[in-house]
Design an enzyme around this catalytic site. Structure first.
Site, PDB file in Angstrom:
ATOM      1  N   LYS A   1       0.837  -1.224   0.000  1.00 37.80           N
ATOM      2  CA  LYS A   1       0.000   0.000   0.000  1.00 37.80           C
ATOM      3  C   LYS A   1       0.865   1.265   0.000  1.00 37.80           C
ATOM      4  O   LYS A   1       0.590   2.210  -0.739  1.00 37.80           O
ATOM      5  CB  LYS A   1      -0.936   0.027   1.230  1.00 37.80           C
ATOM      6  CG  LYS A   1      -1.914  -1.144   1.297  1.00 37.80           C
ATOM      7  CD  LYS A   1      -2.945  -0.960   2.410  1.00 37.80           C
ATOM      8  CE  LYS A   1      -2.355  -0.929   3.789  1.00 37.80           C
ATOM      9  NZ  LYS A   1      -1.759  -2.224   4.235  1.00 37.80           N
TER      10      LYS A   1
ATOM     11  N   ARG B   1      -8.766   1.009  10.078  1.00 40.41           N
ATOM     12  CA  ARG B   1      -8.397  -0.381  10.342  1.00 40.41           C
ATOM     13  C   ARG B   1      -9.408  -1.071  11.246  1.00 40.41           C
ATOM     14  O   ARG B   1      -9.269  -2.260  11.512  1.00 40.41           O
ATOM     15  CB  ARG B   1      -7.035  -0.423  11.025  1.00 40.41           C
ATOM     16  CG  ARG B   1      -5.860  -0.667  10.085  1.00 40.41           C
ATOM     17  CD  ARG B   1      -4.615  -0.498  10.914  1.00 40.41           C
ATOM     18  NE  ARG B   1      -3.468  -1.222  10.528  1.00 40.41           N
ATOM     19  CZ  ARG B   1      -2.426  -0.698   9.878  1.00 40.41           C
ATOM     20  NH1 ARG B   1      -2.472   0.532   9.445  1.00 40.41           N
ATOM     21  NH2 ARG B   1      -1.360  -1.424   9.673  1.00 40.41           N
TER      22      ARG B   1
ATOM     23  N   ARG C   1      11.674  -6.575   4.035  1.00 45.66           N
ATOM     24  CA  ARG C   1      11.483  -5.134   3.804  1.00 45.66           C
ATOM     25  C   ARG C   1      12.466  -4.292   4.635  1.00 45.66           C
ATOM     26  O   ARG C   1      12.673  -4.534   5.803  1.00 45.66           O
ATOM     27  CB  ARG C   1      10.049  -4.784   4.192  1.00 45.66           C
ATOM     28  CG  ARG C   1       9.737  -3.304   4.228  1.00 45.66           C
ATOM     29  CD  ARG C   1       8.265  -3.071   4.162  1.00 45.66           C
ATOM     30  NE  ARG C   1       7.520  -3.485   5.322  1.00 45.66           N
ATOM     31  CZ  ARG C   1       6.199  -3.361   5.432  1.00 45.66           C
ATOM     32  NH1 ARG C   1       5.494  -2.843   4.444  1.00 45.66           N
ATOM     33  NH2 ARG C   1       5.576  -3.743   6.513  1.00 45.66           N
TER      34      ARG C   1
ATOM     35  N   ARG D   1      11.941  -2.248  10.070  1.00 45.10           N
ATOM     36  CA  ARG D   1      10.921  -1.868  11.045  1.00 45.10           C
ATOM     37  C   ARG D   1      10.903  -2.862  12.198  1.00 45.10           C
ATOM     38  O   ARG D   1      11.006  -4.056  11.976  1.00 45.10           O
ATOM     39  CB  ARG D   1       9.543  -1.839  10.373  1.00 45.10           C
ATOM     40  CG  ARG D   1       9.336  -0.596   9.535  1.00 45.10           C
ATOM     41  CD  ARG D   1       8.101  -0.670   8.690  1.00 45.10           C
ATOM     42  NE  ARG D   1       6.905  -1.097   9.399  1.00 45.10           N
ATOM     43  CZ  ARG D   1       5.670  -0.952   8.915  1.00 45.10           C
ATOM     44  NH1 ARG D   1       5.498  -0.377   7.741  1.00 45.10           N
ATOM     45  NH2 ARG D   1       4.638  -1.373   9.588  1.00 45.10           N
TER      46      ARG D   1
ATOM     47  N   ARG E   1       0.269  -9.008  13.449  1.00 48.53           N
ATOM     48  CA  ARG E   1      -0.341  -8.017  12.553  1.00 48.53           C
ATOM     49  C   ARG E   1      -1.286  -8.675  11.549  1.00 48.53           C
ATOM     50  O   ARG E   1      -2.345  -8.126  11.249  1.00 48.53           O
ATOM     51  CB  ARG E   1       0.754  -7.226  11.818  1.00 48.53           C
ATOM     52  CG  ARG E   1       1.476  -6.279  12.775  1.00 48.53           C
ATOM     53  CD  ARG E   1       2.810  -5.847  12.224  1.00 48.53           C
ATOM     54  NE  ARG E   1       2.687  -5.028  11.054  1.00 48.53           N
ATOM     55  CZ  ARG E   1       3.638  -4.906  10.127  1.00 48.53           C
ATOM     56  NH1 ARG E   1       4.754  -5.580  10.231  1.00 48.53           N
ATOM     57  NH2 ARG E   1       3.445  -4.108   9.109  1.00 48.53           N
TER      58      ARG E   1
END
Ligand code: AMP
Length: 210
Positions: free
Chosen positions: A14, A89, A123, A156, A167
């Site tokens: 996203k 969310r 990532r 992260r 998550r």
């Protein structure tokens, strides 16, 4: 479409697509995750309240997120349009958003769950300009450094395996019901989020060129 919500699980791309789309349309990229990470980095009271939830991969309480979202949307640079990346969310947030602004469309990013885990654990991001890299599919030109400003890339804290699992479970439980919420309003458009960022970007163009 100029008031757009991006809906989809963590790691689906996203943020990367939001940056490209917002640059093309000249609208604001509003990521509640980026706003919260910068509050944590600055050590503000909001950041201190959010930090533990974020590290564990849990959602930050609705009232805190709603306040930063409403404050940011009230600023002049949000008036030409926006992409909300990572908000809403929960159903509470979606209902509250209705009271804050109109939404023209909701893009649902779809990707098989096993690919999501890889996208998150591989990532890395630039703490200065927020550009996101993937060491397999989108490596930086110089190992470990941002292509744009040379800053050392970081991972992260919530892209570690335990937080990633939390998550994904949180998405299933709290955020997935929003698909139905927006479908009922006739706002939902589905996006195949597989392939490279450029391929997804082309599909995005087809979905948003109106
Ligand atoms: P993201 O960058 O969108 O993956 O968000 C990173 C983390 O910030 C999430 O795992 C949550 O802890 C928190 N967060 C971001 N947006 C929201 C939101 N709309 N509601 C609650 N927590 C959020």
């Amino acid at each position: 479409m100029r008031r757009i919500v991006f809906l989809g699980p963590p790691g689906v791309g996203k943020g990367t697509q939001a940056r490209t789309l917002c640059a093309r349309l000249g609208i604001l990229h509003l990521s509640t995750g980026d706003l919260l990470r910068s509050a944590v980095a600055q050590g503000t009271p909001l950041g201190k309240s959010a930090d533990g939830h974020m590290r564990a991969g849990r959602l930050v309480p609705d009232d805190l997120v709603l306040k930063i979202l409403a404050d940011r949307l009230a600023q002049p640079d949000a008036q030409a349009g926006f992409v909300l990346d990572g908000f809403p969310r929960t159903e509470v947030q979606a209902v509250a958003l209705d009271g804050i602004t109109l939404v023209d469309g909701v893009i649902l990013f779809e990707l098989p769950v096993q690919l999501l885990v890889h996208r998150m654990t591989e990532r890395w991001f630039c703490p200065k300009c927020s550009t996101v890299y993937n060491f397999v599919t989108r490596p930086p030109k110089k190992a470990g450094l941002c292509d744009l400003d040379g800053t050392r890339l970081e991972q992260r804290s919530d892209d570690q395996p335990d937080a990633v699992r939390t998550r994904l479970a949180t998405y299933q439980e709290k955020t997935k019901p929003l698909i139905e919420f927006y479908q009922q309003r006739g706002l939902l458009r589905k996006l195949d989020a597989s392939g490279t960022a450029a391929q997804v970007g082309q599909r995005m163009r087809a979905l948003t060129d109106d």
